[in-house]
Design an enzyme around this catalytic site. Structure first.
Site, mmCIF file in Angstrom:
data_model
loop_
_atom_site.group_PDB
_atom_site.id
_atom_site.type_symbol
_atom_site.label_atom_id
_atom_site.label_comp_id
_atom_site.label_asym_id
_atom_site.label_seq_id
_atom_site.Cartn_x
_atom_site.Cartn_y
_atom_site.Cartn_z
ATOM 1 N N TYR A 271 0.927 -1.028 0.023
ATOM 2 C CA TYR A 271 0.101 -0.024 0.083
ATOM 3 C C TYR A 271 0.741 1.242 0.100
ATOM 4 O O TYR A 271 0.435 2.312 -0.700
ATOM 5 C CB TYR A 271 -1.039 0.105 1.304
ATOM 6 N N SER A 312 -3.059 -6.615 -6.778
ATOM 7 C CA SER A 312 -2.811 -5.559 -5.644
ATOM 8 C C SER A 312 -3.167 -5.932 -4.447
ATOM 9 O O SER A 312 -3.984 -7.118 -4.229
ATOM 10 C CB SER A 312 -3.854 -4.237 -6.138
ATOM 11 N N ASP A 313 -2.634 -5.279 -3.399
ATOM 12 C CA ASP A 313 -2.945 -5.435 -2.044
ATOM 13 C C ASP A 313 -4.640 -5.044 -1.887
ATOM 14 O O ASP A 313 -5.289 -4.268 -2.955
ATOM 15 C CB ASP A 313 -2.234 -4.715 -0.986
ATOM 16 N N TRP A 314 -5.119 -5.409 -0.831
ATOM 17 C CA TRP A 314 -6.741 -5.291 -0.645
ATOM 18 C C TRP A 314 -7.350 -3.868 -0.638
ATOM 19 O O TRP A 314 -6.705 -3.118 0.164
ATOM 20 C CB TRP A 314 -7.063 -6.098 0.452
#
Length: 604
Positions: A271, A312-314
């Site tokens: 992130y 992608s991260d969440w």
């Protein structure tokens, strides 16, 4: 039900050939659905949820048949058979679509003791091992590969075919709350262990259709999430910045280069947004790595040659509302963009999947408006389909429900995990000469205990209620942190000061007035242990070690051989003066990386 005569159904063709054939047949909705990867929850008795769950936003039928999604990150699993039953029901539901694209079930780590709904799950019916920091403390690359192989066998027994790990980050910032997921602070050691974990997850003969089932690994968090400013985590707005005051970007990148060479199936950027980062003379845009074209396309794809999936991260696109709490979208540096604008920037950066999102309608609208081409959709959909074919999911997506319990938590795997826990114990201090303890001590030993079950203490003798009655005191405590619980998930993250409250040392000293004291600190991240050394006879550091394994180490059944994979600072002043990206940068550490004592020989 899917047609069986198309080339994509022919196992004699290569995964690439099969994916290309299917790609040309899938409607846009199905190709877009491949690009979303979100949380899913298991219903009672393995039922498919018919509505939103505690965290999942929609019914299972809606995301599979309505949104055409086929990648899901599973949360809690009650037992092996229920997990397998649920998985098979999910695959049967996916077969109701026109082309029967099977589901890929992923998971965060779930083979250790700690649980954080945002990052990991506690071992229940799987074998339990030390946290990655504990594996780093042992320093045995072959053990890490065996661990990865055990994870693979246990995951595939219940239908999990994608791992949202290993973590290749360097634990260089002592305050960072995700250190326990790392192997340590040394880039070479982390690279070696990351590669070993990947070999284990891939398994033997992973590319053969008739070989043992593989798990597709996602190495995270590119290009290294360790240097968080002031140690604050980038899940939260106050932790959005990553900094490199020591100029060590290349060091943090090195384990990912090794992971690419080792064949990681996927990579997840973090992130954080880089602040003041210059790479090869080029100033890097200060936006989250998931939005960063210089990092994902320029560095990861073009320079490092990564050809796998970028997920992608969440929740980079939408805020996440759970109950009366919110976790803002981690759109660091692009907070002013609307969800569609964030999605466009993620696609332009080069990501293939939107982690934690199910807003397929946004992407469909962008394609229909001409803002995203179908060719761009196909780029990512192709990679995702190739991975499913490599895993053999199109040929047999189901698992043996009756065998699931036998194939998870096998006695030999449980025993090796327990042994690894004991091996990972780091003996930091043994000034009192009380170790090793003797099992079934003549007398027997009278033991005062805190933080450990009576059943384990009973191996040493009799449990007593007060230090005044005891021959020895055993105390286990957690590393310190500052509790926070405003934003969703925040309560799970241990952040802030590494100092214990001042009363602890006083209380421990009072115990020690009556009997020798052995203290253990569960080091989910670094801690300032300075005030505790002089009030203990022996001090250990552990990384997700059960009471049984700790006792095994103290009595020498499995001698502790851990060496610190991270340094333990002498003071918070030293931590605040250190540079976030530099390993071992606190002045005059209490215990440097690599510190650890051998258990003394048993006295006659």
């Amino acid at each position: 039900m899917a047609e069986t005569t198309f080339p994509y159904r022919d196992p004699s063709l290569s995964p690439e050939e099969r994916a290309e054939d299917l790609l040309g047949r899938l409607p846009l909705e199905d190709r877009v659905g491949l690009m979303f990867h979100t949380v899913i929850e298991v219903g009672p008795d393995g039922e498919l949820l018919d509505g939103p769950g505690a965290i999942s936003k929609s019914s299972t039928r809606e995301v599979v048949l309505g949104k055409r999604m086929t990648h899901f990150n599973v949360h809690g699993l009650p037992d092996a058979r229920t997990a397998a039953v649920w998985h098979n029901r999910l695959q049967r539901l996916a077969q109701e679509t026109e082309h029967g694209v099977p589901v890929t079930v992923s998971t965060d780590p779930r083979h250790a003791a700690a649980q954080n709904a945002g990052t990991s799950w506690a071992a229940t019916f799987f074998s339990q091992w030390p946290e990655p920091l504990g594996l780093g403390a042992i320093g045995d690359v072959d053990l890490v590969e065996r661990f990865g192989d055990t994870v693979r066998r246990e995951y595939t027994a219940v239908g999990i075919r994608a791992a949202l790990h290993p973590t290749a980050d360097l634990a260089t910032e002592p305050r960072w709350g995700r250190q326990r997921e790392c192997f340590g602070q040394d880039a070479q050691m982390v690279a070696d262990m990351t590669a070993a974990a990947l070999r284990g997850l891939a398994g033997p003969d992973a590319d053969r259709p008739d070989g043992e089932p593989a798990v597709a690994a996602t190495t995270k968090h590119f290009p290294g999430a360790g240097p968080q400013k002031d140690g604050e985590d980038a899940h939260f707005p106050y932790g959005r910045d990553q900094v490199y005051p020591g100029g060590r970007f290349a060091e943090h990148l090195a384990p990912f280069e090794r992971a690419i060479a080792a064949g990681t199936a996927a990579i997840m950027p973090y992130y954080g947004r880089p602040v003041g980062l210059v790479v090869d003379g080029q100033e890097i845009e200060s936006v989250g790595f998931g939005f960063n074209r210089q990092m994902l396309t320029g560095l990861l794809r073009e320079e490092l040659g990564f050809e796998g999936v970028i997920v992608s991260d969440w929740e980079l696109v939408n805020d996440n509302h759970v109950g009366d709490q919110v976790l803002p979208a981690r759109a660091w540096g692009v907070e002013d963009l609307d969800p569609a604008g964030r999605m466009l920037k993620i696609l332009d950066a080069g990501a293939d999947q939107f982690g934690g999102e199910e807003c397929t309608e946004f992407l469909l609208e962008l394609v229909r408006d001409g803002r995203v081409s179908e060719e761009r959709i196909d780029q990512s959909a192709r990679r995702l389909l190739v991975q499913k074919f490599h895993l053999g999911l199109f040929d047999d997506p189901f698992v043996d429900e009756d065998a699931a319990a036998e194939r998870t938590g096998r006695p030999e795997d449980v025993a090796e995990g327990l042994r690894a826990q004991a091996r990972s114990v780091v003996l930091l201090h043994d000034g009192g000469g009380v170790l090793p303890l003797a099992e079934d001590h003549a007398g027997p030993l009278r033991v005062y205990a805190e933080g450990i079950g009576e059943d384990q203490v009973a191996r040493l003798g009799t449990v007593v209620a007060t230090p005044q009655e005891a021959d020895i005191a055993l105390v286990r405590i957690a590393a310190p942190f500052e509790p926070r619980d405003d934003l969703f998930l925040e309560a799970w993250f241990h952040q802030g000061s590494l100092e214990f409250p001042p009363g602890l040392a006083v209380r421990l000293a009072r115990i020690r007035e009556h009997c020798p004291l052995i203290l253990d600190v569960d080091l989910d991240r670094a801690a300032v242990l300075t005030p505790l050394v002089d009030v203990t006879d022996a001090l250990t550091g552990t990384f997700g070690v059960s009471g049984r394994a700790w006792i095994d180490a103290l009595i020498g059944v499995v001698p502790p051989e851990g060496r610190l994979p991270i340094e333990l600072p002498r003071s918070m002043d030293a931590v605040r003066a250190s540079r976030e990206d530099v390993p071992g940068d606190t002045a005059d550490p209490l215990y440097p990386r690599g510190h650890g004592l051998d258990l003394p020989a048993r006295r006659a």
